[in-house]
Design a protein around this motif. Structure first.
Motif, PDB file in Angstrom:
ATOM      1  N   LEU A  33      59.012  14.318  68.667  1.00  0.00           N
ATOM      2  CA  LEU A  33      60.166  14.081  67.808  1.00  0.00           C
ATOM      3  C   LEU A  33      61.015  15.339  67.690  1.00  0.00           C
ATOM      4  O   LEU A  33      62.258  15.275  67.745  1.00  0.00           O
ATOM      5  CB  LEU A  33      59.706  13.617  66.420  1.00  0.00           C
ATOM      6  CG  LEU A  33      60.815  13.225  65.448  1.00  0.00           C
ATOM      7  CD1 LEU A  33      61.617  12.042  65.985  1.00  0.00           C
ATOM      8  CD2 LEU A  33      60.222  12.873  64.083  1.00  0.00           C
ATOM      9  N   PHE A  34      60.371  16.485  67.539  1.00  0.00           N
ATOM     10  CA  PHE A  34      61.112  17.745  67.489  1.00  0.00           C
ATOM     11  C   PHE A  34      61.810  18.010  68.822  1.00  0.00           C
ATOM     12  O   PHE A  34      62.970  18.420  68.861  1.00  0.00           O
ATOM     13  CB  PHE A  34      60.166  18.909  67.161  1.00  0.00           C
ATOM     14  CG  PHE A  34      60.862  20.240  67.127  1.00  0.00           C
ATOM     15  CD1 PHE A  34      61.617  20.623  66.037  1.00  0.00           C
ATOM     16  CD2 PHE A  34      60.787  21.108  68.216  1.00  0.00           C
ATOM     17  CE1 PHE A  34      62.283  21.842  66.021  1.00  0.00           C
ATOM     18  CE2 PHE A  34      61.447  22.333  68.206  1.00  0.00           C
ATOM     19  CZ  PHE A  34      62.189  22.695  67.096  1.00  0.00           C
ATOM     20  N   PHE A  35      61.115  17.743  69.925  1.00  0.00           N
ATOM     21  CA  PHE A  35      61.700  17.974  71.250  1.00  0.00           C
ATOM     22  C   PHE A  35      62.926  17.092  71.473  1.00  0.00           C
ATOM     23  O   PHE A  35      63.997  17.572  71.871  1.00  0.00           O
ATOM     24  CB  PHE A  35      60.658  17.695  72.335  1.00  0.00           C
ATOM     25  CG  PHE A  35      61.182  17.824  73.738  1.00  0.00           C
ATOM     26  CD1 PHE A  35      61.220  19.056  74.373  1.00  0.00           C
ATOM     27  CD2 PHE A  35      61.642  16.712  74.433  1.00  0.00           C
ATOM     28  CE1 PHE A  35      61.706  19.180  75.670  1.00  0.00           C
ATOM     29  CE2 PHE A  35      62.138  16.823  75.726  1.00  0.00           C
ATOM     30  CZ  PHE A  35      62.167  18.060  76.343  1.00  0.00           C
ATOM     31  N   PHE A  36      62.786  15.779  71.218  1.00  0.00           N
ATOM     32  CA  PHE A  36      63.881  14.856  71.504  1.00  0.00           C
ATOM     33  C   PHE A  36      65.011  14.927  70.481  1.00  0.00           C
ATOM     34  O   PHE A  36      66.091  14.392  70.732  1.00  0.00           O
ATOM     35  CB  PHE A  36      63.351  13.416  71.593  1.00  0.00           C
ATOM     36  CG  PHE A  36      62.580  13.140  72.853  1.00  0.00           C
ATOM     37  CD1 PHE A  36      63.174  13.283  74.097  1.00  0.00           C
ATOM     38  CD2 PHE A  36      61.250  12.746  72.786  1.00  0.00           C
ATOM     39  CE1 PHE A  36      62.458  13.037  75.261  1.00  0.00           C
ATOM     40  CE2 PHE A  36      60.530  12.488  73.953  1.00  0.00           C
ATOM     41  CZ  PHE A  36      61.139  12.641  75.191  1.00  0.00           C
ATOM     42  N   SER A  37      64.783  15.568  69.348  1.00  0.00           N
ATOM     43  CA  SER A  37      65.855  15.747  68.367  1.00  0.00           C
ATOM     44  C   SER A  37      66.481  17.136  68.467  1.00  0.00           C
ATOM     45  O   SER A  37      67.325  17.500  67.644  1.00  0.00           O
ATOM     46  CB  SER A  37      65.325  15.516  66.946  1.00  0.00           C
ATOM     47  OG  SER A  37      64.373  16.516  66.601  1.00  0.00           O
ATOM     48  N   ASN A  38      66.082  17.897  69.488  1.00  0.00           N
ATOM     49  CA  ASN A  38      66.646  19.237  69.688  1.00  0.00           C
ATOM     50  C   ASN A  38      67.970  19.121  70.452  1.00  0.00           C
ATOM     51  O   ASN A  38      67.995  18.736  71.616  1.00  0.00           O
ATOM     52  CB  ASN A  38      65.655  20.116  70.454  1.00  0.00           C
ATOM     53  CG  ASN A  38      66.134  21.551  70.548  1.00  0.00           C
ATOM     54  OD1 ASN A  38      66.995  21.869  71.349  1.00  0.00           O
ATOM     55  ND2 ASN A  38      65.576  22.413  69.717  1.00  0.00           N
ATOM     56  N   GLY A  39      69.054  19.440  69.789  1.00  0.00           N
ATOM     57  CA  GLY A  39      70.374  19.293  70.386  1.00  0.00           C
ATOM     58  C   GLY A  39      70.598  20.167  71.601  1.00  0.00           C
ATOM     59  O   GLY A  39      71.257  19.764  72.566  1.00  0.00           O
ATOM     60  N   ALA A  40      70.061  21.372  71.581  1.00  0.00           N
ATOM     61  CA  ALA A  40      70.278  22.310  72.687  1.00  0.00           C
ATOM     62  C   ALA A  40      69.595  21.811  73.957  1.00  0.00           C
ATOM     63  O   ALA A  40      70.173  21.850  75.050  1.00  0.00           O
ATOM     64  CB  ALA A  40      69.765  23.693  72.312  1.00  0.00           C
ATOM     65  N   ILE A  41      68.358  21.339  73.832  1.00  0.00           N
ATOM     66  CA  ILE A  41      67.626  20.837  74.998  1.00  0.00           C
ATOM     67  C   ILE A  41      68.305  19.590  75.556  1.00  0.00           C
ATOM     68  O   ILE A  41      68.521  19.457  76.768  1.00  0.00           O
ATOM     69  CB  ILE A  41      66.162  20.533  74.634  1.00  0.00           C
ATOM     70  CG1 ILE A  41      65.424  21.818  74.247  1.00  0.00           C
ATOM     71  CG2 ILE A  41      65.452  19.840  75.799  1.00  0.00           C
ATOM     72  CD1 ILE A  41      64.026  21.593  73.728  1.00  0.00           C
ATOM     73  N   CYS A  42      68.653  18.662  74.670  1.00  0.00           N
ATOM     74  CA  CYS A  42      69.313  17.433  75.099  1.00  0.00           C
ATOM     75  C   CYS A  42      70.638  17.744  75.793  1.00  0.00           C
ATOM     76  O   CYS A  42      70.971  17.157  76.828  1.00  0.00           O
ATOM     77  CB  CYS A  42      69.547  16.529  73.891  1.00  0.00           C
ATOM     78  SG  CYS A  42      70.440  15.026  74.293  1.00  0.00           S
ATOM     79  N   LYS A 211      71.788  27.229  65.421  1.00  0.00           N
ATOM     80  CA  LYS A 211      71.823  25.903  64.831  1.00  0.00           C
ATOM     81  C   LYS A 211      71.414  24.836  65.844  1.00  0.00           C
ATOM     82  O   LYS A 211      70.626  23.939  65.544  1.00  0.00           O
ATOM     83  CB  LYS A 211      73.227  25.607  64.300  1.00  0.00           C
ATOM     84  CG  LYS A 211      73.364  24.235  63.679  1.00  0.00           C
ATOM     85  CD  LYS A 211      74.783  24.007  63.167  1.00  0.00           C
ATOM     86  CE  LYS A 211      74.920  22.597  62.577  1.00  0.00           C
ATOM     87  NZ  LYS A 211      76.297  22.346  62.087  1.00  0.00           N
ATOM     88  N   GLY A 212      71.952  24.945  67.052  1.00  0.00           N
ATOM     89  CA  GLY A 212      71.641  23.966  68.083  1.00  0.00           C
ATOM     90  C   GLY A 212      70.183  23.983  68.494  1.00  0.00           C
ATOM     91  O   GLY A 212      69.616  22.954  68.857  1.00  0.00           O
ATOM     92  N   ILE A 213      69.563  25.162  68.428  1.00  0.00           N
ATOM     93  CA  ILE A 213      68.170  25.300  68.857  1.00  0.00           C
ATOM     94  C   ILE A 213      67.188  24.868  67.766  1.00  0.00           C
ATOM     95  O   ILE A 213      66.170  24.226  68.046  1.00  0.00           O
ATOM     96  CB  ILE A 213      67.888  26.756  69.274  1.00  0.00           C
ATOM     97  CG1 ILE A 213      68.696  27.112  70.532  1.00  0.00           C
ATOM     98  CG2 ILE A 213      66.399  26.979  69.528  1.00  0.00           C
ATOM     99  CD1 ILE A 213      68.644  28.572  70.895  1.00  0.00           C
ATOM    100  N   LEU A 214      67.494  25.185  66.499  1.00  0.00           N
ATOM    101  CA  LEU A 214      66.524  24.980  65.424  1.00  0.00           C
ATOM    102  C   LEU A 214      66.763  23.734  64.581  1.00  0.00           C
ATOM    103  O   LEU A 214      65.810  23.168  64.045  1.00  0.00           O
ATOM    104  CB  LEU A 214      66.519  26.208  64.506  1.00  0.00           C
ATOM    105  CG  LEU A 214      66.067  27.529  65.144  1.00  0.00           C
ATOM    106  CD1 LEU A 214      66.113  28.648  64.114  1.00  0.00           C
ATOM    107  CD2 LEU A 214      64.664  27.389  65.731  1.00  0.00           C
ATOM    108  N   GLN A 215      68.006  23.295  64.455  1.00  0.00           N
ATOM    109  CA  GLN A 215      68.280  22.170  63.555  1.00  0.00           C
ATOM    110  C   GLN A 215      68.133  20.831  64.266  1.00  0.00           C
ATOM    111  O   GLN A 215      68.829  20.555  65.237  1.00  0.00           O
ATOM    112  CB  GLN A 215      69.717  22.283  63.005  1.00  0.00           C
ATOM    113  CG  GLN A 215      70.081  21.143  62.070  1.00  0.00           C
ATOM    114  CD  GLN A 215      71.439  21.354  61.437  1.00  0.00           C
ATOM    115  OE1 GLN A 215      71.706  22.402  60.859  1.00  0.00           O
ATOM    116  NE2 GLN A 215      72.307  20.356  61.536  1.00  0.00           N
ATOM    117  N   PRO A 216      67.224  19.971  63.812  1.00  0.00           N
ATOM    118  CA  PRO A 216      67.063  18.650  64.433  1.00  0.00           C
ATOM    119  C   PRO A 216      68.361  17.849  64.357  1.00  0.00           C
ATOM    120  O   PRO A 216      69.099  17.933  63.373  1.00  0.00           O
ATOM    121  CB  PRO A 216      65.952  18.005  63.597  1.00  0.00           C
ATOM    122  CG  PRO A 216      65.212  19.150  62.994  1.00  0.00           C
ATOM    123  CD  PRO A 216      66.253  20.195  62.725  1.00  0.00           C
ATOM    124  N   SER A 217      68.612  17.078  65.387  1.00  0.00           N
ATOM    125  CA  SER A 217      69.863  16.333  65.469  1.00  0.00           C
ATOM    126  C   SER A 217      69.599  14.862  65.792  1.00  0.00           C
ATOM    127  O   SER A 217      69.040  14.553  66.844  1.00  0.00           O
ATOM    128  CB  SER A 217      70.757  16.937  66.558  1.00  0.00           C
ATOM    129  OG  SER A 217      71.839  16.080  66.867  1.00  0.00           O
TER     130      SER A 217
END
Length: 243
Positions: A33-42, A211-217
């Motif tokens: 959930l953390f991985f797929f809600s990470n805006g930077a990775i996505c 923000k993009g790396i740490l804040q779930p999106s």
């Protein structure tokens, strides 16, 4: 889909939380959930997959630009306007190319989706919008039967053949950047010479920040859903021989 997988793992982990297997499922569900809600990775993956931008100045003149639909809200009926969903760039950028002299005619291909209200046809709705935006009605071709990308290619080819176009020439396909690979594959499979003009980009520039790396999106979850759906569609098209 990613969200469904995460949800099932979390539910299983809660049900069997007293067992080691349940605890591992809970941890895995949270991690995914953390991985797929990470805006930077996505965003990184989306930028990697989307077809690169094509500068309008570098684009050669094409007799016909082929616009793929899938960008309107067919579940809302007004009768006097077009309701756009995400992807309206397919229509607006086609109009821009036409007005800048990059396209002679525009062929819009697409009928109804699987869940629609009434007998609305996407190609007709987009044509009405384009006429309002200044496109000569005589420069528009409407193909309103196609239900998927495979049929977009087949019926667009038939439409051009019926109007006497030379299919040895190259035509311009206009669709979303994340969808371009599958779309071009379908057109090439039906022996059409095409090149792509990608629009409707989901990937953003410069999202590698704190923000993009740490804040779930929640937006990231939705974009992963779109990517997985496109990848599954591409895989299925490969298996059945559409591309």
């Amino acid at each position: 889909m990613p969200y469904t997988v995460c949800l099932l793992l979390l539910l299983a982990g809660i049900i069997w939380v007293k067992r080691d297997m349940g605890k591992r499922m809970l941890i895995l569900g949270l991690a995914l959930l953390f991985f797929f809600s990470n805006g930077a990775i996505c965003n990184y993956v989306m930028n990697w997959y989307e077809t690169p931008l094509v500068p309008i100045a570098d684009l050669e003149y094409h007799e016909v630009g082929i616009v793929l639909t899938g960008v309107t809200n067919l579940n809302k009926v007004s009768g006097d306007r077009t309701f756009f969903d995400r992807g309206a760039d397919r229509a607006t950028h086609a109009v821009q190319l036409y007005k800048e002299g990059k396209l002679g005619k525009i062929l819009i291909t697409g009928g109804q989706g699987l869940t629609t209200v009434g007998d609305q046809r996407e190609a007709v709705l987009l044509a009405e919008f384009m006429v309002m935006a200044g496109v000569d009605p005589g420069h528009l071709y409407i193909e309103d039967k196609a239900r998927n990308t495979r049929e977009n290619a087949l019926f667009a080819k038939q439409t051009l053949e019926e109007r006497g176009y030379d299919l040895s020439k190259k035509y311009l396909v206009i669709t979303s950047a994340f969808h371009m690979k599958r779309a071009l594959g379908c057109f090439e499979k039906v022996n059409m010479r095409v090149e792509g003009f990608p629009v409707d980009y989901y990937g953003s520039d410069g999202i590698w920040n704190l923000k993009g790396i740490l804040q779930p999106s929640p937006t990231a979850l939705a974009l992963w859903h779109k990517l997985f759906k496109e990848w599954m569609g591409t895989l299925i098209y490969l298996v059945v021989g559409y591309i």
